[in-house]
Motif scaffolding. Structure first.
Motif, PDB file in Angstrom:
ATOM      1  N   THR A  49     -35.833  15.114   7.082  1.00 26.11           N
ATOM      2  CA  THR A  49     -36.014  13.736   7.548  1.00 26.11           C
ATOM      3  C   THR A  49     -37.192  13.662   8.522  1.00 26.11           C
ATOM      4  O   THR A  49     -38.048  12.772   8.414  1.00 26.11           O
ATOM      5  N   GLY A  50     -37.247  14.604   9.461  1.00 24.21           N
ATOM      6  CA  GLY A  50     -38.373  14.647  10.397  1.00 24.21           C
ATOM      7  C   GLY A  50     -39.690  14.841   9.681  1.00 24.21           C
ATOM      8  O   GLY A  50     -40.688  14.163   9.978  1.00 24.21           O
ATOM      9  N   LEU A  51     -39.712  15.742   8.715  1.00 27.62           N
ATOM     10  CA  LEU A  51     -40.934  16.006   7.957  1.00 27.62           C
ATOM     11  C   LEU A  51     -41.374  14.773   7.179  1.00 27.62           C
ATOM     12  O   LEU A  51     -42.560  14.435   7.149  1.00 27.62           O
ATOM     13  N   LEU A  52     -40.428  14.083   6.579  1.00 30.61           N
ATOM     14  CA  LEU A  52     -40.735  12.867   5.827  1.00 30.61           C
ATOM     15  C   LEU A  52     -41.341  11.794   6.731  1.00 30.61           C
ATOM     16  O   LEU A  52     -42.376  11.196   6.407  1.00 30.61           O
ATOM     17  N   LEU A  53     -40.728  11.581   7.889  1.00 28.66           N
ATOM     18  CA  LEU A  53     -41.236  10.564   8.828  1.00 28.66           C
ATOM     19  C   LEU A  53     -42.626  10.934   9.350  1.00 28.66           C
ATOM     20  O   LEU A  53     -43.514  10.075   9.451  1.00 28.66           O
ATOM     21  N   ILE A  54     -42.807  12.199   9.674  1.00 27.24           N
ATOM     22  CA  ILE A  54     -44.110  12.641  10.184  1.00 27.24           C
ATOM     23  C   ILE A  54     -45.179  12.537   9.102  1.00 27.24           C
ATOM     24  O   ILE A  54     -46.309  12.129   9.374  1.00 27.24           O
ATOM     25  N   THR A  55     -44.823  12.880   7.870  1.00 30.32           N
ATOM     26  CA  THR A  55     -45.790  12.816   6.772  1.00 30.32           C
ATOM     27  C   THR A  55     -46.307  11.397   6.589  1.00 30.32           C
ATOM     28  O   THR A  55     -47.521  11.172   6.495  1.00 30.32           O
ATOM     29  N   TYR A  56     -45.406  10.428   6.538  1.00 30.83           N
ATOM     30  CA  TYR A  56     -45.847   9.041   6.377  1.00 30.83           C
ATOM     31  C   TYR A  56     -46.540   8.524   7.635  1.00 30.83           C
ATOM     32  O   TYR A  56     -47.549   7.819   7.550  1.00 30.83           O
TER      33      TYR A  56
END
Length: 196
Positions: A49-56
């Motif tokens: 979830t953290g990776l997804l938010l940071i990626t976007y």
């Protein structure tokens, strides 16, 4: 200044490759984005979830830094470091495109034990176990150097950290799927590149 158009081209090329690969595989019935989807251990779900938010978030800040840099807590860096950022971003785009091309139908983002893929060790995967992550890392660091600002540096560092945590999660998952073949691959191929 030529630096902004170059960085714009690099960032855009990266994200076009990312989304084009997802779309092409989706047309073949393959869902590539498995980040934070499905039943996963709590730690894995939080990292994804953290990776997804940071990626976007990073994608938004990369483009924003090109057009709104004076509003994003800009930093002064020497031109040599900013050009180094362009070079790193270029290498990152190259690594990423080679990675997703080499993976063919086996490319996924996130852990999903229900999807079976082939283990890929050829091409760029013979010199790095995680070239797509290396591509992201280099693009993030390169962007932060080329268009420096406090916010983009913080996001770039958070992105690198969360990608590393995701790799560690995958290194628990992959031996269960590929067994001794993956263990041998780990021994002969660096996690990132060269000696890292």
């Amino acid at each position: 200044m030529i630096m902004k158009p170059l960085l714009f081209i690099l960032i855009t090329t990266f994200y076009i490759a990312y989304f084009a690969k997802q779309i092409l595989l989706k047309k073949r019935g393959i869902v590539t984005n498995r980040l934070a989807k499905g039943q996963k251990p709590r730690k894995t779900a939080m990292i994804e979830t953290g990776l997804l938010l940071i990626t976007y978030g990073m994608a938004i800040f990369q483009y924003a830094s090109l057009f709104l840099e004076r509003y994003l807590l800009p930093l002064k860096l020497p031109a040599s470091l900013r050009w180094l950022g362009i070079v790193l971003a270029f290498i990152g785009v190259l690594f990423f495109i080679l990675a997703i091309t080499t993976m063919r139908d086996s490319w996924r983002a996130g852990i999903d034990e229900s999807q079976k893929t082939a283990m890929v060790t050829r091409g760029i995967y013979s010199i790095s176990r995680n070239p797509a992550f290396v591509g992201f890392d280099l693009l993030y660091i390169g962007s932060a150097l080329a268009m420096p600002g406090v916010l983009i540096f913080v996001l770039a560092l958070a992105g690198v950290l969360f990608m590393h945590l995701q790799i560690l999660e995958e290194e628990v998952y992959l031996p269960r799927i590929f067994g001794d073949e993956y263990a041998e691959y780990q021994k002969r191929t660096p996690r990132y590149f060269l000696f890292f």
